[in-house]
Design a protein around this motif. Structure first.
Motif, PDB file in Angstrom:
ATOM      1  N   LEU A   1       0.831  -1.212   0.000  1.00 56.10           N
ATOM      2  CA  LEU A   1       0.000   0.000   0.000  1.00 56.10           C
ATOM      3  C   LEU A   1       0.863   1.258   0.000  1.00 56.10           C
ATOM      4  N   ALA A   2       1.939   1.248   0.777  1.00 59.69           N
ATOM      5  CA  ALA A   2       2.818   2.412   0.832  1.00 59.69           C
ATOM      6  C   ALA A   2       3.460   2.670  -0.530  1.00 59.69           C
ATOM      7  N   THR A   3       3.863   1.598  -1.197  1.00 59.64           N
ATOM      8  CA  THR A   3       4.469   1.730  -2.535  1.00 59.64           C
ATOM      9  C   THR A   3       3.453   2.253  -3.539  1.00 59.64           C
ATOM     10  N   PHE A   4       2.243   1.714  -3.483  1.00 56.77           N
ATOM     11  CA  PHE A   4       1.193   2.119  -4.414  1.00 56.77           C
ATOM     12  C   PHE A   4       0.805   3.581  -4.213  1.00 56.77           C
TER      13      PHE A   4
ATOM     14  N   LEU B   1       1.254   6.757  -6.858  1.00 56.31           N
ATOM     15  CA  LEU B   1       0.154   7.620  -7.294  1.00 56.31           C
ATOM     16  C   LEU B   1       0.442   9.097  -7.005  1.00 56.31           C
ATOM     17  N   ILE B   2       1.007   9.371  -5.832  1.00 53.12           N
ATOM     18  CA  ILE B   2       1.326  10.752  -5.480  1.00 53.12           C
ATOM     19  C   ILE B   2       2.362  11.328  -6.439  1.00 53.12           C
ATOM     20  N   CYS B   3       3.415  10.559  -6.695  1.00 51.86           N
ATOM     21  CA  CYS B   3       4.462  11.029  -7.613  1.00 51.86           C
ATOM     22  C   CYS B   3       3.925  11.208  -9.024  1.00 51.86           C
ATOM     23  N   LEU B   4       3.074  10.280  -9.458  1.00 49.72           N
ATOM     24  CA  LEU B   4       2.486  10.390 -10.792  1.00 49.72           C
ATOM     25  C   LEU B   4       1.623  11.642 -10.903  1.00 49.72           C
ATOM     26  N   GLY B   5       0.827  11.929  -9.854  1.00 53.89           N
ATOM     27  CA  GLY B   5      -0.007  13.124  -9.854  1.00 53.89           C
ATOM     28  C   GLY B   5       0.820  14.399  -9.856  1.00 53.89           C
ATOM     29  N   LEU B   6       1.879  14.424  -9.045  1.00 56.79           N
ATOM     30  CA  LEU B   6       2.747  15.603  -8.994  1.00 56.79           C
ATOM     31  C   LEU B   6       3.428  15.849 -10.331  1.00 56.79           C
ATOM     32  N   PHE B   7       3.786  14.765 -11.022  1.00 54.82           N
ATOM     33  CA  PHE B   7       4.434  14.912 -12.329  1.00 54.82           C
ATOM     34  C   PHE B   7       3.424  15.321 -13.405  1.00 54.82           C
ATOM     35  N   LYS B   8       2.268  14.673 -13.401  1.00 58.64           N
ATOM     36  CA  LYS B   8       1.270  14.929 -14.442  1.00 58.64           C
ATOM     37  C   LYS B   8       0.767  16.362 -14.422  1.00 58.64           C
TER      38      LYS B   8
ATOM     39  N   ALA C   1      11.685   7.346  -4.455  1.00 53.28           N
ATOM     40  CA  ALA C   1      10.476   7.994  -4.978  1.00 53.28           C
ATOM     41  C   ALA C   1      10.821   9.053  -6.022  1.00 53.28           C
ATOM     42  N   LEU C   2      11.899   9.791  -5.793  1.00 54.79           N
ATOM     43  CA  LEU C   2      12.316  10.804  -6.771  1.00 54.79           C
ATOM     44  C   LEU C   2      12.740  10.167  -8.083  1.00 54.79           C
ATOM     45  N   ASN C   3      13.226   8.935  -8.015  1.00 55.82           N
ATOM     46  CA  ASN C   3      13.576   8.223  -9.243  1.00 55.82           C
ATOM     47  C   ASN C   3      12.355   7.957 -10.119  1.00 55.82           C
ATOM     48  N   LEU C   4      11.177   7.888  -9.478  1.00 58.81           N
ATOM     49  CA  LEU C   4       9.952   7.720 -10.260  1.00 58.81           C
ATOM     50  C   LEU C   4       9.751   8.892 -11.214  1.00 58.81           C
ATOM     51  N   PHE C   5      10.102  10.091 -10.763  1.00 60.05           N
ATOM     52  CA  PHE C   5       9.969  11.265 -11.631  1.00 60.05           C
ATOM     53  C   PHE C   5      10.900  11.152 -12.838  1.00 60.05           C
TER      54      PHE C   5
END
Length: 263
Positions: free
Chosen positions: A137-140, A144-151, A211-215
């Motif tokens: 859940l923490a990963t998911f 989602l938060i990182c995806l929203g911040l990027f989008k 998490a920053l690597n997701l960006f």
């Protein structure tokens, strides 16, 4: 299209005699050539990368279920767990140097990394019941938060951002490698293995960097699609995204285990 084969069986005289082409054969040959031409020339798309990401995630879960099930039944799946981690790492290295092979390497990476994740998760779950679902859940949620911040362009990836994240990631990887080698040679335990406040703080820091690597992954996929890179880059992008998610999940497992052991 070249139908010549190096297979000795196919070079038998029965296969090498000239035969007149029928209309159906000509149409079929032209259709196959046209399809392959379109597939090879089609550019990478974001939707294509998303689709392939789901495929890799499904393969990861299949592999994870195998070692999870065996471990929970009492079997020693350590060979599969460690073997999956090693093979997955090798496939990542190959893909890094030969991205055009990502279509073949990425599914293999997902399956073998799944073996690693399943065995590791089962070990943590037996020691700290309920920790796996918390880490998932923490990963998911982080994704989602990182995806929203990027989008929504709240976080923008520029060269300075890339340099900081890449440098921090390399520093963490170097530290992990040195502490692992040091532990084998000098038999000492690095501070991040404990449950001290410093160790917990380090885990939080690593999770932030992961998490920053997701960006960086999102930006790479977006820019690659914008620049119409080859189709195989969809597999490459999906593989990179899965690598980051696996890393993030493992770090959440570590953090949650440290917090649970302090209770």
């Amino acid at each position: 299209m070249n139908f010549n084969s190096n297979n000795p069986f196919l070079k038998n005289d029965k296969f090498s005699k000239d035969k007149p082409n029928t209309t159906a054969e000509v149409i079929t040959s032209q259709t196959v050539e046209r399809f392959e031409s379109i597939e090879n020339s089609a550019p990478m798309t974001i939707q294509g990368t998303v689709n392939k990401s789901f495929i890799l995630l499904a393969l990861l879960l299949v592999g994870a279920f195998g070692t999870w099930y065996l471990t929970m039944l009492g079997y020693n799946s350590m060979i599969l767990t460690i073997g999956g981690a090693i093979v997955g790492f090798v496939l990542v290295l190959i893909a890094g140097f030969k991205p055009h092979l990502s279509g073949k390497l990425a599914p293999g990476y997902a399956l073998f990394q799944g073996l690693f994740i399943g065995g590791l998760s089962a070990i943590f779950e037996m020691k700290f019941p309920g920790i796996v679902i918390q880490a998932v859940l923490a990963t998911f949620v982080t994704f989602l938060i990182c995806l929203g911040l990027f989008k929504f362009n709240i976080v923008k990836v520029n060269q300075t951002f890339r340099n900081v994240v890449v440098a921090s990631t390399l520093a963490i990887a170097t530290y992990y490698l040195l502490s692992f080698i040091g532990g084998l040679i000098f038999d000492f335990q690095a501070f991040h293995h404990g449950n001290s406040l410093m160790s917990i703080g380090f885990s939080v820091f690593v999770i932030v960097i992961a998490a920053l690597n997701l960006f960086l992954d999102f930006d790479m996929i977006q820019e690659s699609a914008k620049n119409k890179l080859p189709k195989y880059m969809e597999w490459f992008g999906a593989m990179g995204l899965l690598i980051t998610l696996v890393w993030l999940y493992v770090e959440f497992l570590r953090l949650l285990s440290k917090l649970s052991s302090r209770d």
